[in-house]
Design an enzyme around this catalytic site. Structure first.
Site, short mmCIF file in Angstrom:
data_model
loop_
_atom_site.label_atom_id
_atom_site.label_comp_id
_atom_site.label_asym_id
_atom_site.label_seq_id
_atom_site.Cartn_x
_atom_site.Cartn_y
_atom_site.Cartn_z
N LYS A 98 5.33 -9.26 -3.49
CA LYS A 98 5.63 -10.60 -2.96
C LYS A 98 4.98 -11.71 -3.76
CE LYS A 98 2.67 -8.27 -0.17
NZ LYS A 98 2.75 -7.17 0.74
N VAL A 147 8.90 -8.44 1.91
CA VAL A 147 8.73 -9.32 3.08
C VAL A 147 8.71 -8.52 4.37
CG1 VAL A 147 9.63 -11.32 4.32
CG2 VAL A 147 9.86 -11.20 1.84
N ILE A 206 10.86 -4.40 8.17
CA ILE A 206 11.83 -5.29 8.84
C ILE A 206 12.89 -5.75 7.84
CG2 ILE A 206 12.11 -7.46 10.07
CD1 ILE A 206 9.24 -7.24 11.02
N GLY A 217 -8.45 1.03 7.53
CA GLY A 217 -7.38 0.92 6.53
C GLY A 217 -6.35 -0.15 6.86
N LYS A 231 5.49 -14.51 1.45
CA LYS A 231 6.67 -14.02 2.18
C LYS A 231 7.49 -15.19 2.70
CE LYS A 231 4.07 -9.90 3.38
NZ LYS A 231 3.13 -9.34 4.37
N GLY A 259 2.48 -0.35 5.15
CA GLY A 259 2.28 1.08 5.33
C GLY A 259 3.19 1.87 4.40
N1 LIG Z 1 0.67 -1.30 0.87
C1 LIG Z 1 1.65 -1.77 1.60
O1 LIG Z 1 1.79 -1.41 2.75
C2 LIG Z 1 2.60 -2.77 0.99
C3 LIG Z 1 3.61 -3.32 1.80
C4 LIG Z 1 4.54 -4.19 1.25
C5 LIG Z 1 4.44 -4.51 -0.10
N2 LIG Z 1 3.45 -3.98 -0.87
C6 LIG Z 1 3.41 -4.33 -2.30
O2 LIG Z 1 3.79 -3.18 -3.03
C7 LIG Z 1 3.11 -3.14 -4.29
C8 LIG Z 1 2.31 -1.84 -4.42
O3 LIG Z 1 1.37 -1.80 -3.38
P1 LIG Z 1 0.49 -0.49 -3.08
O4 LIG Z 1 -0.19 -0.76 -1.81
O5 LIG Z 1 1.34 0.72 -3.20
O6 LIG Z 1 -0.55 -0.54 -4.29
P2 LIG Z 1 -1.65 0.57 -4.69
O7 LIG Z 1 -1.79 1.55 -3.59
O8 LIG Z 1 -2.81 -0.18 -5.17
O9 LIG Z 1 -0.96 1.32 -5.92
C9 LIG Z 1 -0.70 0.70 -7.14
C10 LIG Z 1 -0.14 1.71 -8.10
O10 LIG Z 1 0.28 1.03 -9.30
C11 LIG Z 1 -0.29 1.70 -10.42
N3 LIG Z 1 -0.49 0.68 -11.47
C12 LIG Z 1 -1.27 -0.42 -11.45
N4 LIG Z 1 -1.12 -1.12 -12.59
C13 LIG Z 1 -0.23 -0.45 -13.35
C14 LIG Z 1 0.34 -0.64 -14.63
N5 LIG Z 1 0.03 -1.70 -15.37
N6 LIG Z 1 1.24 0.26 -15.09
C15 LIG Z 1 1.58 1.32 -14.34
N7 LIG Z 1 1.07 1.58 -13.14
C16 LIG Z 1 0.18 0.70 -12.65
C17 LIG Z 1 -1.57 2.32 -9.94
O11 LIG Z 1 -1.92 3.35 -10.80
P3 LIG Z 1 -3.15 4.33 -10.50
O12 LIG Z 1 -2.60 5.27 -9.45
O13 LIG Z 1 -3.36 5.02 -11.81
O14 LIG Z 1 -4.26 3.47 -10.02
C18 LIG Z 1 -1.14 2.78 -8.54
O15 LIG Z 1 -0.47 4.02 -8.63
C19 LIG Z 1 2.22 -4.38 -4.32
O16 LIG Z 1 2.95 -5.42 -4.95
C20 LIG Z 1 2.07 -4.73 -2.84
O17 LIG Z 1 1.86 -6.12 -2.62
C21 LIG Z 1 2.53 -3.12 -0.35
#
Ligand SMILES: NC(=O)c1ccc[n+]([C@@H]2O[C@H](COP(=O)([O-])OP(=O)(O)OC[C@H]3O[C@@H](n4cnc5c(N)ncnc54)[C@H](OP(=O)(O)O)[C@@H]3O)[C@@H](O)[C@H]2O)c1
Ligand SMILES: NC(=O)c1ccc[n+]([C@@H]2O[C@H](COP(=O)([O-])OP(=O)(O)OC[C@H]3O[C@@H](n4cnc5c(N)ncnc54)[C@H](OP(=O)(O)O)[C@@H]3O)[C@@H](O)[C@H]2O)c1
Lengths: 405, 405
Positions: free
Chosen positions: B97, B124, B128, B179, B197, B294
């Site tokens: 986002k 977003v 939902i 968490g 968002k 999540g």
């Molecule tokens: N968490 C949620 O519930 C949620 C909900 C909605 C949207 N989002 C969005 O979704 C995205 C991912 O969130 P997340 O929570 O899954 O993040 P995360 O758990 O921190 O995971 C990030 C992943 O990206 C990899 N990574 C980071 N930089 C990289 C690069 N330059 N090249 C290749 N891989 C790279 C990391 O590698 P390593 O494994 O090697 O560290 C890790 O596997 C973010 O934009 C977040 O805002 C998250």
């Protein structure tokens, strides 16, 4: 493809038909609608560019028509129209929940053999995009429960009862005057309308086709002043809740007036609004709230069905796994009544509050029997949500302890 | 088309990436994913069929890849990846986002020139389906307001404060332990995440691109114990509400902790749940409630974006009419503070409850100024909904009458 064979065949120009038409106007697409089919040639109507005709076959068999939009009132005539249209290879859009709930299995067969598609988001909770949400997002998830407020007229009536401190009869009269309930409100107040919607969602979420006649359904028409007083005393509201639950390949359904505690999302869903709550294994609870009826709200989803991406169809991906699921009535529900002692022989457990007033645990199967036995009498039963049961048990602990000491 | 060039290029295998992967497994599509790009080659990981690599370019430039799924954490790197992928003609799915809110206009230009498409429902409110709902159902409707609870971490923290009677600090610590909040919670508690968002939805509903730096944004990090006590006394809850309103071709935005009365649908949206309310001319109010984050909830919408019908793209149909709409800050909001007298010079109208405690009418522009001036101090301000204002006015009528006698 030339625009010539992109025409629309609109059948029915009542509340929803006119709402749909206003979006065609808004998007300057009236030219795609040379003819509108109605029933009564002598009715006065707003002027539109299309010609009014009375023969549905004339648009169904028209080669220039790609999409038939069926928005008539009668369910049997509607089934006939939709059948013919699918056989003629047209895309079909409908909002006729009674027709769909009663014939969905046959309609899918027809769709499968047709080069057309059959979409009907408008049939369930008006403006709320619940069918598409189930279809697009829940394919790989296991839905465990769907429940909600699926009928706007009854919700309006119940809201007024609690807001204005009036009886069921007074509130119904007001709803009819304001156009929130039909002159003949039977289908709404008896719970039938909510049940049709529940059954359509049951096919999408669980892959089952269930006949309306098999399902426990209690309407709001017998709610008594003392039910209302009891709700008020306990800071509860009554909502007509349609519910389908699944566990271990079993499926339970009901439509019941239900006491709702003030920490429920449904508690503040008032007036003509509808709400649908979907519970699934992967994403937990998801709730959609919006207007369940009305010319523009329903017309809008009809328009979106008409405009759906070219290769969009409902997937019905649960039908295979649905074959393993059995419809059951061996599940217990807690119900309140001011005449609870009347059903003594069916009661599993009971808390007597005062004389014949109390709440009891009864199976769905037995509630269906009670309904049949008391057909001539007015039966007032209000189900309790788990939270309402907990709240009442706390208050009536003493009565409870006495009975089960 | 052979399945060879239907492959997926997954970049990022954290919370969301793994959630997405589990749906591929569920649907037996892992074979479409020969490689997963991550950052740190030495991390221990669950065993999967794909090969882990560290060069994003390797999948972006891979001819067999049709869809790039970008799920990394950093926004600048993500922008670089998405840009390259669209330039390479890939379909792109993202949930970033911050990256999208900061670059949406450029991203649309890239999409327009690409043979690929750009979808990002996961960005977003997690599970939902709000972007698709706006896109599929509101093309011909005029949206007048969108507001909601767009951040699960802050909602969880606020819920615990009211449930367990704890301070902001204690509640934050608990949320981190469970968490529901990140080790560095800044983006959540400051309101930035909710703002990103809001800005994405603003583009879909009103056709405007607005820079995050221009918008009034107050987080929950300065909420005081006395704010909480005041809420409790008055049967109010505090929710972090993001809001965009439009009227007469003007547009106002804000992200503010807000007092909510108990008749609001938001009142019972607790814990990690999000809610989005859309108000439009034709269909009135529509509210969607569900988990905003999540692994599985977000993974599910990422999967649906990946599986969207072949010719499905976001339409952005409001961008033309959006050109007439002006972003404004000349709109009044009522805010409560236990130090309301501090901003005397900006106050239009005020009700003093006790010493420095009270609520006042202040313009958005002045609230932005107040924020700048008090940058070093802890500023606690809670907005009032219309209903909360009405409720407080009733209670403090006497104080009000005295001041304006
Ligand atoms: N968490 C949620 O519930 C949620 C909900 C909605 C949207 N989002 C969005 O979704 C995205 C991912 O969130 P997340 O929570 O899954 O993040 P995360 O758990 O921190 O995971 C990030 C992943 O990206 C990899 N990574 C980071 N930089 C990289 C690069 N330059 N090249 C290749 N891989 C790279 C990391 O590698 P390593 O494994 O090697 O560290 C890790 O596997 C973010 O934009 C977040 O805002 C998250
Ligand atoms: N009203 C809502 O808010 C709502 C919401 C969701 C779903 N629905 C469903 O949408 C459908 C239409 O409802 P509505 O409220 O628009 O009904 P309505 O106002 O009663 O209008 C029905 C229309 O169908 C025409 N008609 C009836 N029988 C016909 C026939 N055999 N051939 C051709 N035209 C025929 C009528 O013609 P005349 O004009 O000549 O009488 C009238 O124009 C129903 O299935 C209803 O359950 C309604």
């Amino acid at each position: 493809m030339s625009t010539l064979n992109k025409n629309i065949g609109l059948i029915g120009f009542g509340v929803v038909g006119q709402g749909f038409y206003s979006y065609l106007e808004e998007n300057k697409e009236e030219k795609l609608l040379p003819k509108i089919v109605i029933k009564n040639n002598n009715k006065e109507r707003d002027e539109v560019k299309a010609k009014f005709i009375t023969e549905a076959d004339e648009v169904i068999n028209d080669k220039s028509v790609e999409t038939v939009v069926e928005l008539i009132s009668d369910d049997k005539e509607a089934f006939d129209i939709v059948t013919k249209a699918l056989k003629a290879g047209k895309n079909v859009v409908s909002a006729n929940k009674k027709m769909i709930a009663n014939n969905l299995e046959k309609l899918l067969e027809l769709e499968n053999k047709s080069k057309g598609r059959f979409l009907y988001e408008g049939a369930v909770c008006g403006s709320i995009p619940i069918i598409r949400t189930l279809n697009d997002y829940y394919s790989l998830d296991t839905v465990t429960q769907i429940q909600g407020i699926f009928n706007g007229s009854t919700n309006y009536i119940l809201t007024q009862i609690f807001k204005d401190n009036v009886s069921y009869q007074e509130s119904l009269a007001k709803a009819q005057k304001l156009g929130f309930a039909e002159a003949d409100p039977t289908s709404d107040v008896s719970g039938s309308d909510a049940l049709y919607k529940l059954l359509i969602l049951t096919t999408h979420a669980f892959g089952k086709f269930i006949s309306p006649s098999k399902v426990l359904k209690i309407g709001i028409q017998n709610i008594t002043d003392s039910d209302i007083a009891f709700a008020r005393e306990n800071n509860l509201k009554i909502k007509l809740i349609a519910s389908v639950k699944s566990n271990n390949n079993k499926l339970w359904l009901s439509v019941l007036p239900t006491f709702i505690t003030n920490d429920s999302v449904f508690y503040n869903v008032d007036n003509e609004f509808n709400a649908v709550e979907v519970v699934s294994e992967s994403i937990g609870k998801q709730t959609l709230i919006g207007k369940g009826a009305g010319s523009l709200p329903t017309g809008q989803v009809i328009y979106s069905d008409y405009k759906a991406p070219e290769n969009y169809k409902y997937k019905y991906d649960k039908i295979l796994s649905g074959k393993r699921i059995k419809y059951e009535t061996q599940e217990f529900i807690w119900v309140y009544s001011d005449k609870i002692t009347q059903f003594e022989k069916y009661i599993e457990e009971v808390v007597i509050i005062n004389k014949s007033e109390g709440y009891a645990k009864v199976s769905i199967a037995d509630l269906i029997k009670i309904q049949e036995e008391l057909l001539d009498e007015k039966l007032s039963l209000i189900a309790l949500t788990d939270e309402a049961l907990k709240q009442l048990n706390k208050k009536y602990e003493f009565a409870y302890a006495l009975q089960y000491a």
